[in-house]
Design an enzyme around this catalytic site. Structure first.
Site, PDB file in Angstrom:
ATOM      1  N   PHE A 216      24.684  -9.185  -2.778  1.00  0.00           N
ATOM      2  CA  PHE A 216      25.053 -10.217  -1.805  1.00  0.00           C
ATOM      3  C   PHE A 216      25.870  -9.577  -0.686  1.00  0.00           C
ATOM      4  O   PHE A 216      26.989  -9.981  -0.405  1.00  0.00           O
ATOM      5  CB  PHE A 216      25.823 -11.325  -2.529  1.00  0.00           C
ATOM      6  CG  PHE A 216      25.775 -12.662  -1.831  1.00  0.00           C
ATOM      7  CD1 PHE A 216      24.589 -13.166  -1.304  1.00  0.00           C
ATOM      8  CD2 PHE A 216      26.924 -13.438  -1.712  1.00  0.00           C
ATOM      9  CE1 PHE A 216      24.547 -14.404  -0.675  1.00  0.00           C
ATOM     10  CE2 PHE A 216      26.898 -14.685  -1.085  1.00  0.00           C
ATOM     11  CZ  PHE A 216      25.698 -15.163  -0.564  1.00  0.00           C
TER      12      PHE A 216
ATOM     13  N   THR B 287      20.493  -4.624  -3.949  1.00  0.00           N
ATOM     14  CA  THR B 287      21.637  -3.751  -4.214  1.00  0.00           C
ATOM     15  C   THR B 287      21.409  -2.426  -3.475  1.00  0.00           C
ATOM     16  O   THR B 287      20.307  -2.167  -2.981  1.00  0.00           O
ATOM     17  CB  THR B 287      21.824  -3.495  -5.737  1.00  0.00           C
ATOM     18  OG1 THR B 287      20.675  -2.822  -6.239  1.00  0.00           O
ATOM     19  CG2 THR B 287      22.039  -4.791  -6.499  1.00  0.00           C
TER      20      THR B 287
ATOM     21  N   GLY C 275      12.079  -2.816   8.464  1.00  0.00           N
ATOM     22  CA  GLY C 275      12.836  -4.079   8.616  1.00  0.00           C
ATOM     23  C   GLY C 275      11.868  -5.214   8.884  1.00  0.00           C
ATOM     24  O   GLY C 275      10.968  -5.478   8.090  1.00  0.00           O
TER      25      GLY C 275
ATOM     26  N   GLU D  58      25.703   4.244   7.616  1.00  0.00           N
ATOM     27  CA  GLU D  58      26.604   3.794   6.551  1.00  0.00           C
ATOM     28  C   GLU D  58      27.764   4.770   6.391  1.00  0.00           C
ATOM     29  O   GLU D  58      27.731   5.889   6.919  1.00  0.00           O
ATOM     30  CB  GLU D  58      25.810   3.732   5.235  1.00  0.00           C
ATOM     31  CG  GLU D  58      24.825   2.587   5.240  1.00  0.00           C
ATOM     32  CD  GLU D  58      23.950   2.566   4.007  1.00  0.00           C
ATOM     33  OE1 GLU D  58      24.433   2.962   2.939  1.00  0.00           O
ATOM     34  OE2 GLU D  58      22.794   2.143   4.144  1.00  0.00           O
TER      35      GLU D  58
ATOM     36  N   LYS E 107      10.436   5.814   2.350  1.00  0.00           N
ATOM     37  CA  LYS E 107       9.487   4.937   3.063  1.00  0.00           C
ATOM     38  C   LYS E 107       8.079   5.543   3.056  1.00  0.00           C
ATOM     39  O   LYS E 107       7.086   4.826   2.926  1.00  0.00           O
ATOM     40  CB  LYS E 107       9.981   4.690   4.486  1.00  0.00           C
ATOM     41  CG  LYS E 107      11.242   3.828   4.481  1.00  0.00           C
ATOM     42  CD  LYS E 107      11.958   3.840   5.806  1.00  0.00           C
ATOM     43  CE  LYS E 107      13.201   2.958   5.764  1.00  0.00           C
ATOM     44  NZ  LYS E 107      14.091   3.149   6.902  1.00  0.00           N
TER      45      LYS E 107
ATOM     46  N   GLY F 146      18.396  -3.909   9.919  1.00  0.00           N
ATOM     47  CA  GLY F 146      19.191  -5.071  10.320  1.00  0.00           C
ATOM     48  C   GLY F 146      19.066  -6.116   9.236  1.00  0.00           C
ATOM     49  O   GLY F 146      17.970  -6.337   8.707  1.00  0.00           O
TER      50      GLY F 146
HETATM   51  N1  NAP Z   1      21.054  -3.452   5.923  1.00  0.00           N
HETATM   52  C1  NAP Z   1      19.831  -3.218   6.361  1.00  0.00           C
HETATM   53  O1  NAP Z   1      19.548  -3.299   7.555  1.00  0.00           O
HETATM   54  C2  NAP Z   1      18.730  -2.867   5.388  1.00  0.00           C
HETATM   55  C3  NAP Z   1      17.403  -2.770   5.850  1.00  0.00           C
HETATM   56  C4  NAP Z   1      16.365  -2.508   4.940  1.00  0.00           C
HETATM   57  C5  NAP Z   1      16.666  -2.300   3.610  1.00  0.00           C
HETATM   58  N2  NAP Z   1      17.966  -2.352   3.203  1.00  0.00           N
HETATM   59  C6  NAP Z   1      18.231  -2.128   1.786  1.00  0.00           C
HETATM   60  O2  NAP Z   1      18.633  -3.365   1.208  1.00  0.00           O
HETATM   61  C7  NAP Z   1      19.584  -3.129   0.174  1.00  0.00           C
HETATM   62  C8  NAP Z   1      20.847  -3.920   0.501  1.00  0.00           C
HETATM   63  O3  NAP Z   1      21.365  -3.466   1.728  1.00  0.00           O
HETATM   64  P1  NAP Z   1      22.705  -4.074   2.351  1.00  0.00           P
HETATM   65  O4  NAP Z   1      22.796  -3.537   3.725  1.00  0.00           O
HETATM   66  O5  NAP Z   1      22.728  -5.535   2.115  1.00  0.00           O
HETATM   67  O6  NAP Z   1      23.796  -3.356   1.430  1.00  0.00           O
HETATM   68  P2  NAP Z   1      25.313  -3.826   1.182  1.00  0.00           P
HETATM   69  O7  NAP Z   1      25.794  -4.625   2.334  1.00  0.00           O
HETATM   70  O8  NAP Z   1      26.044  -2.606   0.766  1.00  0.00           O
HETATM   71  O9  NAP Z   1      25.182  -4.826  -0.076  1.00  0.00           O
HETATM   72  C9  NAP Z   1      24.905  -4.380  -1.366  1.00  0.00           C
HETATM   73  C10 NAP Z   1      25.211  -5.505  -2.326  1.00  0.00           C
HETATM   74  O10 NAP Z   1      24.874  -5.052  -3.647  1.00  0.00           O
HETATM   75  C11 NAP Z   1      25.966  -5.405  -4.510  1.00  0.00           C
HETATM   76  N3  NAP Z   1      25.983  -4.536  -5.683  1.00  0.00           N
HETATM   77  C12 NAP Z   1      26.308  -3.233  -5.769  1.00  0.00           C
HETATM   78  N4  NAP Z   1      26.208  -2.812  -7.047  1.00  0.00           N
HETATM   79  C13 NAP Z   1      25.830  -3.896  -7.775  1.00  0.00           C
HETATM   80  C14 NAP Z   1      25.568  -4.127  -9.153  1.00  0.00           C
HETATM   81  N5  NAP Z   1      25.692  -3.140 -10.043  1.00  0.00           N
HETATM   82  N6  NAP Z   1      25.206  -5.380  -9.557  1.00  0.00           N
HETATM   83  C15 NAP Z   1      25.095  -6.390  -8.664  1.00  0.00           C
HETATM   84  N7  NAP Z   1      25.319  -6.227  -7.332  1.00  0.00           N
HETATM   85  C16 NAP Z   1      25.681  -4.985  -6.899  1.00  0.00           C
HETATM   86  C17 NAP Z   1      27.193  -5.267  -3.648  1.00  0.00           C
HETATM   87  O11 NAP Z   1      28.261  -5.971  -4.257  1.00  0.00           O
HETATM   88  P3  NAP Z   1      29.691  -6.175  -3.524  1.00  0.00           P
HETATM   89  O12 NAP Z   1      29.434  -7.199  -2.448  1.00  0.00           O
HETATM   90  O13 NAP Z   1      30.542  -6.708  -4.618  1.00  0.00           O
HETATM   91  O14 NAP Z   1      30.082  -4.842  -3.003  1.00  0.00           O
HETATM   92  C18 NAP Z   1      26.688  -5.923  -2.359  1.00  0.00           C
HETATM   93  O15 NAP Z   1      26.781  -7.306  -2.453  1.00  0.00           O
HETATM   94  C19 NAP Z   1      19.818  -1.624   0.138  1.00  0.00           C
HETATM   95  O16 NAP Z   1      19.048  -1.077  -0.884  1.00  0.00           O
HETATM   96  C20 NAP Z   1      19.352  -1.161   1.511  1.00  0.00           C
HETATM   97  O17 NAP Z   1      18.856   0.168   1.489  1.00  0.00           O
HETATM   98  C21 NAP Z   1      18.992  -2.650   4.054  1.00  0.00           C
END
Ligand code: NAP
Length: 338
Positions: free
Chosen positions: A8, A96, A154, A210, A225, A317
């Protein structure tokens, strides 16, 4: 459709916002009425059989840092795999962090969901990079859908374009920029002669990179990818260890200047053909459509009859990725009736 949302952060919260904001339109246009029945983050989870109040979950997360504080329905950490197997939801959304060492926690979550009869939509590339052939096989065996549109490009539909818009065509090669962070860093180094470190710090400040940028700058994100495209589009059963991977951390502004003077740009290129799967910095001529600046992504599909087709768009994003997850959920909804 009842949904378990694990993770989340940026993506998970964007999905919750979109599902709430667009709920009337989703029902009206697609007959799609999603109910998020469980949300988990790293500290705990909350669960409600008839659907959580998403604006409340977002507020609780913002205020306390964890959904474990959701009034009445929140719990401190228990094993996520137990939460998944005990739930009677139809789908898991996995969001996650991507981990390219052992794929966890996402890999266990995805396996557990498929093993207990749930469709999976993952934004997390880790499980796919390391075990996509086995996961696809498990999903097929269980007659379930495993979807991952948000992992590549994305909101830009590279995967759907290649798998749905080129029927009958033979794709000879797929080549392009699949990581916006590295493209941003290289553009900044080139345009203002910034050192790699300065450009990276700027990318972090502007929210492109990051805190731990290793996966992006060492090429693992692009490589993951390429693995996903290979398995999904070309049906090539490869994993991360089958790729030659070189990142951009050793690139210097001087090198970029010289390459620019010769009419090209240096870009981190993922390349996939019958004989090759690689990620490395390559010279790209200025008039090549893949030669896009800043955080853009661009992929050229070289086909036997149509020739080259290039798709350009924003790669990452939270909201764009959440919208790709929603597309996958709507697609899955179309494959079954409750
Ligand atoms: N952001 C982007 O633009 C983007 C684009 C494409 C793909 N992605 C992928 O999508 C995924 C999420 O990205 P994000 O940007 O949303 O990352 P993020 O903001 O770091 O969020 C990760 C979430 O996972 C939770 N988490 C971590 N370990 C966990 C566990 N053991 N059990 C349950 N929850 C856990 C974290 O908890 P806490 O909140 O408690 O820390 C956080 O809520 C990643 O794999 C990323 O590579 C992201």
């Amino acid at each position: 459709m009842r949904i378990i949302l694990v993770g989340f952060g940026t993506v998970g919260q964007s999905l919750a916002k979109i599902l709430h904001r667009d709920r009337n339109r989703l029902v009206k246009e697609y007959g799609f009425e999603p109910q998020v029945t469980t949300i988990a983050d790293s500290q705990g989870f909350c669960s409600k059989e008839d659907g959580l109040d998403l604006p409340l979950a977002l507020k609780v997360k913002e205020k306390y840092g964890t959904v474990a504080k959701y009034p009445g329905e929140g719990r401190r950490k228990t094993e996520t795999s137990r939460i998944i197997s005990n739930s009677d939801a139809e789908a898991l959304v996995e969001a996650t962090p991507s981990n390219f060492k052992d794929g966890e926690p996402g890999l266990s979550n995805v396996k557990q969901a498929l093993a207990t009869g749930k469709h999976v939509v993952t934004a997390n590339k880790g499980p796919l990079a390391l075990a996509m052939p086995a996961l696809l096989e498990l999903a097929t065996h269980k007659k379930l859908q495993l979807r991952f549109s948000g992992t590549v490009g994305g909101g830009t539909p590279f995967l759907s374009f290649a798998s749905q818009c080129l029927p009958g065509e033979k794709i000879l090669e797929i080549r392009g920029i699949l990581n916006g962070t590295t493209n941003y860093i290289l553009t900044r180094m080139e345009d203002d002669s910034l050192s790699f470190q300065k450009a990276l710090t700027e990318a972090q400040k502007n929210g492109y990179a990051e805190a731990d940028p290793t996966n992006d700058i060492e090429g693992f994100d692009t490589a993951a990818k390429i693995v996903i495209i290979a398995n999904w589009v070309l049906k090539r059963r490869i994993s991360l260890q089958d790729l030659e991977i070189t990142g951009i951390s050793k690139v210097t502004p001087q090198q970029l200047k010289q390459i620019k003077a010769s009419g090209s740009r240096l870009k981190l290129i993922g390349r996939l053909s019958e004989s090759r799967a690689s990620v490395r910095p390559e010279h790209v001529p200025l008039n090549d459509p893949v030669c896009v600046p800043n955080a853009l992504n661009a992929v050229t599909f070289s086909t036997e009859h149509t020739g080259d087709v290039t798709l350009i768009g924003h790669g990452a994003g939270g909201e764009r990725t959440a919208s790709a997850i929603m597309r996958d959920l709507i697609d899955i909804r179309g494959t079954y009736r409750v």
